[in-house]
Design an enzyme around this catalytic site. Structure first.
Site, short mmCIF file in Angstrom:
data_model
loop_
_atom_site.label_atom_id
_atom_site.label_comp_id
_atom_site.label_asym_id
_atom_site.label_seq_id
_atom_site.Cartn_x
_atom_site.Cartn_y
_atom_site.Cartn_z
CB SER A 68 -0.98 0.01 1.18
OG SER A 68 -0.29 -0.12 2.38
CD1 TRP A 119 6.01 1.21 -5.16
CD2 TRP A 119 5.61 -1.00 -5.20
NE1 TRP A 119 6.66 0.68 -6.24
CE2 TRP A 119 6.43 -0.66 -6.30
CE3 TRP A 119 5.24 -2.34 -5.03
CZ2 TRP A 119 6.88 -1.62 -7.22
CZ3 TRP A 119 5.69 -3.29 -5.95
CH2 TRP A 119 6.50 -2.93 -7.03
CG HIS A 143 -5.12 -2.13 5.30
ND1 HIS A 143 -4.38 -2.15 4.15
CD2 HIS A 143 -4.32 -1.54 6.23
CE1 HIS A 143 -3.21 -1.59 4.36
NE2 HIS A 143 -3.14 -1.21 5.61
CE LYS A 180 15.57 -10.75 1.97
NZ LYS A 180 15.33 -12.13 2.43
P1 A3P Z 1 8.65 -6.78 2.36
O1 A3P Z 1 8.42 -6.83 3.82
O2 A3P Z 1 8.52 -8.13 1.72
O3 A3P Z 1 9.94 -6.12 2.00
P2 A3P Z 1 2.71 -2.20 2.89
O4 A3P Z 1 3.18 -0.89 2.35
O5 A3P Z 1 1.35 -2.58 2.38
O6 A3P Z 1 2.85 -2.27 4.37
O7 A3P Z 1 3.66 -3.33 2.26
C1 A3P Z 1 5.00 -3.41 2.63
C2 A3P Z 1 5.72 -4.32 1.65
O8 A3P Z 1 5.79 -3.67 0.36
C3 A3P Z 1 7.16 -4.58 2.10
O9 A3P Z 1 7.49 -5.91 1.69
C4 A3P Z 1 7.90 -3.53 1.28
O10 A3P Z 1 9.29 -3.76 1.12
C5 A3P Z 1 7.16 -3.62 -0.04
N1 A3P Z 1 7.42 -2.44 -0.87
C6 A3P Z 1 7.28 -1.14 -0.54
N2 A3P Z 1 7.69 -0.34 -1.54
C7 A3P Z 1 8.12 -1.17 -2.52
C8 A3P Z 1 8.69 -0.94 -3.81
N3 A3P Z 1 8.92 0.29 -4.27
N4 A3P Z 1 9.01 -2.02 -4.56
C9 A3P Z 1 8.78 -3.27 -4.10
N5 A3P Z 1 8.27 -3.55 -2.89
C10 A3P Z 1 7.94 -2.50 -2.11
#
Ligand code: A3P
Length: 304
Positions: free
Chosen positions: A69, A71, A119, A261
Site C-alpha cells: 500500500s 508503494w 485495508h 526487502k
Molecule cells: P517486504 O516486507 O517483503 O519487504 P505495505 O506498504 O502494504 O505495508 O507493504 C509493505 C511491503 O511492500 C514490504 O514488503 C515492502 O518492502 C514492499 N514495498 C514497498 N515499496 C516497494 C517498492 N517500491 N518495490 C517493491 N516492494 C515494495
C-alpha cells in the site's frame, strides 16, 4: 518524494508509542467480526466512518496489509505531482479507517483529489464510496510473501508486539487472527467486485516485473495524462531502492523496516513443507476457479 508526510510520520510515531505499552495478547479488538489493532483503530472511528462523505473523484487504494500500500500511495502522489505540478499534501494519515472519529468532518474541507488508502473488505467500505462510484485501485500480493512481510513487520520493528516464532505467526495468519483479519476473507470479499467498472486490480508481482507499464495502467485508470518520459521518471522514483533510501524522511523511524526487502519469493526462506501444503490447500479451497484466483498467478509465485 513529492509529498510532505509530516502528518503521516506523526501518526505512525503515535501508533508506535501506543504499541510499546501493548502486549500482543491485547493488540486486537474485534469490530463486526474482524480483528483490528487497538493502536490504530477504534470502534468510535468505525461508527463515524458510516458518516464519511465520499466524492466521485476520491482516489481509493485498497489492499490487505503488507501487499504494497505504501508503494501505491507513493506512485499516486507522484502521478498527481507530474500531472498537476501540485505537491500532494497529506492532511491526515491516509488510511481511511485509522485515526480519530472527527477526521471525517475535517476531510470535508480537503481539496480534491483526496487519496484514501484502506485495508477494509469491500463490504465494510462506507456506502458513499460505492454510491458515488469513486475509482478504486486494489493491489494484491501473493499470500505467502504477504504473510512473511507481515511477520517481519511485527518481529523486526522494536516497538510493535512480536510473535514467539514464525510458526506462531503462521498459525494466527491462517486463522485470520491478525490485524484486519484473514487475507483469504479479504480476497473472497473483493473477488466479487474486481470487474466493477470503477475498480481496477493490480498485482504486486506484475508491478515488480514491469514498473513503468504498471504505472502507465494506473495513470490511465485515474485519468492522469503523462508523457512516456514522465512515466519513466515516476518509475525511477518508485523503485524499492529509491523508496528505501528516502524512507526515514517519508515514514520516520519505521521507514527502513517498512521497506524491508521488496522481493518476490522471500517466503521460500521461512515456509516449511507442511506450511506450504497448508497454504496451497487454503488457496484451493478459497480461490481456485475464481477470477481473482487466476489473477494472482499462484502457480508462478507460490509454488517452488
Ligand atoms: P517486504 O516486507 O517483503 O519487504 P505495505 O506498504 O502494504 O505495508 O507493504 C509493505 C511491503 O511492500 C514490504 O514488503 C515492502 O518492502 C514492499 N514495498 C514497498 N515499496 C516497494 C517498492 N517500491 N518495490 C517493491 N516492494 C515494495
Amino acid at each position: 518524494m513529492a509529498t510532505d508526510k509530516s502528518k503521516f510520520i506523526d501518526y505512525i510515531d503515535e501508533a508506535l508509542e501506543k504499541s510499546k505499552e501493548t502486549a500482543l495478547s491485547r493488540l486486537f479488538f474485534t469490530y463486526q467480526g474482524i480483528p483490528y489493532p487497538v493502536t490504530m483503530c477504534t470502534s468510535e472511528t468505525f461508527q463515524a466512518l458510516d458518516t464519511f462523505e465520499a466524492r466521485s473523484d476520491d482516489i481509493v487504494l485498497a489492499s490487505y496489509p503488507k501487499c504494497g500500500s505504501n508503494w501505491i500511495l507513493h506512485i499516486i502522489s507522484e502521478l498527481i505531482f507530474a500531472d498537476s505540478k501540485k505537491k500532494y499534501e497529506y492532511p491526515e494519515f491516509p488510511v481511511l479507517e485509522c485515526g480519530d472519529p472527527e477526521k471525517y468532518q475535517r476531510m470535508k474541507q480537503f481539496p480534491s483529489p483526496r487519496i484514501l488508502a484502506t485495508h477494509l473488505h469491500y463490504d465494510k467500505l462506507p456506502g458513499s464510496i460505492i454510491k458515488n462510484k469513486a475509482k478504486m485501485l486494489v493491489i494484491f500480493r501473493n499470500p505467502k510473501d504477504t504473510a512473511v512481510s507481515f511477520f517481519h513487520f511485527h518481529n523486526d520493528v522494536p516497538d510493535i508486539p512480536s510473535y514467539g516464532s514464525w510458526d506462531d505467526f503462521f498459525r494466527q495468519f491462517m486463522q485470520g487472527q491478525v490485524s484486519w483479519g484473514s487475507y483469504f476473507d479479504f480476497a473472497i470479499n473483493w473477488n466479487k467486485h474486481l470487474d466493477d467498472e470503477n475498480v481496477k486490480f493490480i498485482l504486486y508481482e506484475d508491478l515488480k516485473e514491469n514498473l513503468a507499464a504498471g504505472i502507465e495502467h494506473i495513470a490511465e485508470f485515474f485519468g492522469f495524462s503523462l508523457t512516456g518520459k514522465q512515466i519513466h521518471t515516476v518509475a525511477a522514483q518508485s523503485t524499492f531502492q529509491a523508496m528505501r533510501a528516502q524512507s526515514q524522511q517519508t515514514h520516520g523511524a519505521v521507514g527502513p523496516f517498512l521497506f524491508r526487502k521488496g522481493e518476490v519469493g522471500d517466503w521460500k526462506h521461512l515456509f516449511s513443507e507442511t506450511q506450504n501444503q497448508e497454504m496451497d490447500k487454503k488457496f484451493r479451497e478459497c480461490l481456485a476457479g475464481t477470477a481473482l484466483g487466476a489473477k494472482l498467478k499462484y502457480e508462478s509465485y507460490c509454488q517452488s
